[in-house]
Scaffold this motif. Structure first.
Motif, PDB file in Angstrom:
ATOM      1  N   LEU A  59       0.786  -1.040  -0.136  1.00 23.68           N
ATOM      2  CA  LEU A  59      -0.165  -0.031   0.053  1.00 23.68           C
ATOM      3  C   LEU A  59       0.992   1.307   0.071  1.00 23.68           C
ATOM      4  O   LEU A  59       1.742   1.341   0.950  1.00 23.68           O
ATOM      5  N   LYS A  63      -3.086   3.518  -2.902  1.00 21.31           N
ATOM      6  CA  LYS A  63      -3.204   2.565  -3.698  1.00 21.31           C
ATOM      7  C   LYS A  63      -2.454   1.195  -3.719  1.00 21.31           C
ATOM      8  O   LYS A  63      -1.188   1.373  -2.879  1.00 21.31           O
ATOM      9  N   LEU A  64      -3.180   0.195  -3.642  1.00 21.52           N
ATOM     10  CA  LEU A  64      -2.206  -1.216  -3.737  1.00 21.52           C
ATOM     11  C   LEU A  64      -1.320  -1.402  -4.869  1.00 21.52           C
ATOM     12  O   LEU A  64      -1.875  -1.394  -6.056  1.00 21.52           O
ATOM     13  N   GLN A 304      -0.714  -8.565   0.768  1.00 20.55           N
ATOM     14  CA  GLN A 304      -0.333  -6.985   0.776  1.00 20.55           C
ATOM     15  C   GLN A 304       0.329  -6.734   2.128  1.00 20.55           C
ATOM     16  O   GLN A 304      -0.044  -7.205   2.973  1.00 20.55           O
ATOM     17  N   HIS A 306       1.745  -3.103   4.297  1.00 22.03           N
ATOM     18  CA  HIS A 306       1.315  -1.750   4.637  1.00 22.03           C
ATOM     19  C   HIS A 306       2.174  -1.007   5.483  1.00 22.03           C
ATOM     20  O   HIS A 306       2.317  -1.246   6.852  1.00 22.03           O
ATOM     21  N   GLN A 310       1.428   4.939   6.355  1.00 19.12           N
ATOM     22  CA  GLN A 310       0.241   5.009   5.401  1.00 19.12           C
ATOM     23  C   GLN A 310      -1.078   5.056   6.208  1.00 19.12           C
ATOM     24  O   GLN A 310      -2.150   5.100   5.449  1.00 19.12           O
ATOM     25  N   MET A 366      -8.816   0.043   0.884  1.00 19.89           N
ATOM     26  CA  MET A 366      -8.088  -0.397  -0.034  1.00 19.89           C
ATOM     27  C   MET A 366      -8.365  -1.682  -0.721  1.00 19.89           C
ATOM     28  O   MET A 366      -8.178  -1.829  -1.987  1.00 19.89           O
TER      29      MET A 366
END
Length: 449
Positions: A59, A63-64, A304, A306, A310, A366
């Motif tokens: 992330l 946005k990923l 994902q 992070h 963020q 997200m």
């Protein structure tokens, strides 16, 4: 040899598929150990492997973004700026400040060698997702020793890589064990019914030698060089004698047990830090996934990560139903999330419901549509002391503990587990084979010739 309760394998956080192995074995010898474990435990036919080409995401700025998986991806991915890519490239070939002469943290090493963007957008979230740690305190040498060694042997990361390849090519490749499966590239593995199949299979193969719910309460040294171990069991107190002992319990537990034997070893072991981590497993209907996060209409990938910068509390999310077959019914996705760690110890004050709310809130920023139905909660588990942190000075502390035991004459008493071998499950498996070899060598002196 006293066996430590195998249920410990199920009472610690599952290791993220983002995990990489530790640094003690040469690269060529790593994978066979892990595959050998599945074969030796009778689980070869139950082994399931993730797609080695499955994408990973980080992330960044809402946005990923795709993480490059091969060199040809490097010019085109949008997780870094052109300036950041150039800075990383120059640093990798050695155009950067020299090593400072002291043990660097992960942050110091990466910023010096590869620049701020690599650290902030790759390494920081990776450290959070794998170690649940703070890279400003993690030791580069202890946590990522293979990469640290490259600069030492080659003058730069690229130089060290070339030298490693040259040395590897000089060494004949050992014959492959024909029993082992043949994975298609670097990937992660599990078993048909989950990782719990591994300790259960090992326990079944060992039979009555495995004692569950036995708590070791004391160790004393015997005059013949062996050890007396006293256990609290469901049937009462039981004492056993053994020529060798392998302790794979957490370092703080080992510290309490070893204090009567060696105060110096106990003091060193008591200094390793284990932050809290929680795992939250949830399921959403497939239509809850944002369309921009789908690939060919499906949620694909490992998962994902992070970065802490963020504004997301969850450390990372594993796409369990995308990685392995039969993890979720048709039309649903299964997501395994981790939250907490060294930079967020406040999770200990949260209820299970509050942890689920935090994860769900993050995912809706997200991955999940904001108006999606509430998730189906399949499990929440909190470990108050979860993953040992390989902080600056970690290897020195470990050496101090081992040397204190050795110098005090406690031969045959071995320290093992994830604070010794590394936190990834693969490294724990490799470390177990290594300790077994040490025990075999030690006991060989008592064998009949």
């Amino acid at each position: 040899m006293a066996l430590i309760d195998l249920s410990l394998l199920r009472s610690s956080p599952s290791v993220s598929p983002f995990s990489i192995p530790h640094h003690q074995l040469p690269p060529r010898s790593r994978k066979p150990f892990r595959l050998r474990c599945s074969v030796d435990s009778g689980l070869k036919d139950d082994l399931v492997l993730g797609d080695p080409n499955a994408p990973r995401f980080v992330l960044w700025e809402g946005k990923l973004r795709l993480v490059p998986s091969k060199p040809t991806d490097l010019p085109f991915f949008d997780l870094m700026s052109i300036a950041g890519k150039l800075r990383a490239g120059f640093g990798a070939i050695g155009i950067r400040s020299p090593p400072p002469g002291y043990e660097e943290s992960v942050e110091e090493f990466v910023r010096r060698n590869l620049g701020a963007e690599v650290f902030e957008r790759f390494i920081e979230p990776f450290c959070s997702g794998v170690y649940a740690g703070d890279p400003s305190k993690l030791s580069m040498k202890a946590a990522f020793g293979r990469v640290w060694k490259l600069e030492e042997i080659g003058g730069s990361i690229i130089g060290g890589t070339f030298k490693t390849i040259q040395e590897r090519n000089k060494t004949p490749k050992p014959p492959r064990d024909p029993r082992l499966p043949k994975p298609k590239g670097q990937t992660v593995g599990s078993f048909r019914k989950g990782l719990t199949m591994l300790p259960e299979a090992i326990a079944n193969s060992l039979g009555s030698n495995v004692k569950l719910s036995w708590k070791l309460s004391s160790i004393t040294k015997l005059g013949n060089g062996g050890y007396n171990l006293t256990f609290e069991t469901p049937e009462g107190m039981v004492s056993l004698q053994s020529r060798s002992v392998v302790m794979t319990i957490p370092s703080h537990v080992a510290s309490n047990l070893l204090h009567p034997l060696s105060a110096a070893a106990a003091d060193a072991l008591s200094q390793f830090y284990y932050p809290p981590v929680a795992s939250v497993t949830v399921s959403y209907p497939k239509e809850a996934i944002r369309k921009e996060c789908l690939i060919d209409g499906e949620l694909k990938g490992f998962g994902q990560l992070h970065p802490r910068s963020q504004g997301i509390e969850t450390l990372g999310t594993i796409y369990s139903s995308s990685l392995f077959p039969n993890r979720a019914p048709s039309g649903r996705v299964l997501l395994l999330n981790y939250i907490g760690g060294a930079t967020n110890t406040g999770i200990l004050s949260k209820t299970e419901g509050e942890l689920v709310e935090a994860v769900d809130r993050d995912l809706r920023k997200m991955l999940i549509n904001p108006n999606a139905k509430d998730p189906l909660v399949l499990g929440v588990r909190v470990w108050p002391k979860a993953i040992p942190q390989f902080l600056v000075g970690h290897l020195d502390l470990l050496d101090t503990a081992k040397m204190a035991l050795r110098d005090s004459g406690f031969h045959g008493l071995f320290l093992g587990g994830n604070y010794v071998s590394g936190v990834a499950l693969g490294r724990c498996v490799e470390g177990a084979y290594e300790v077994a070899a040490e025990v075999k060598e030690f006991l060989s002196q008592y064998a009949y010739k």
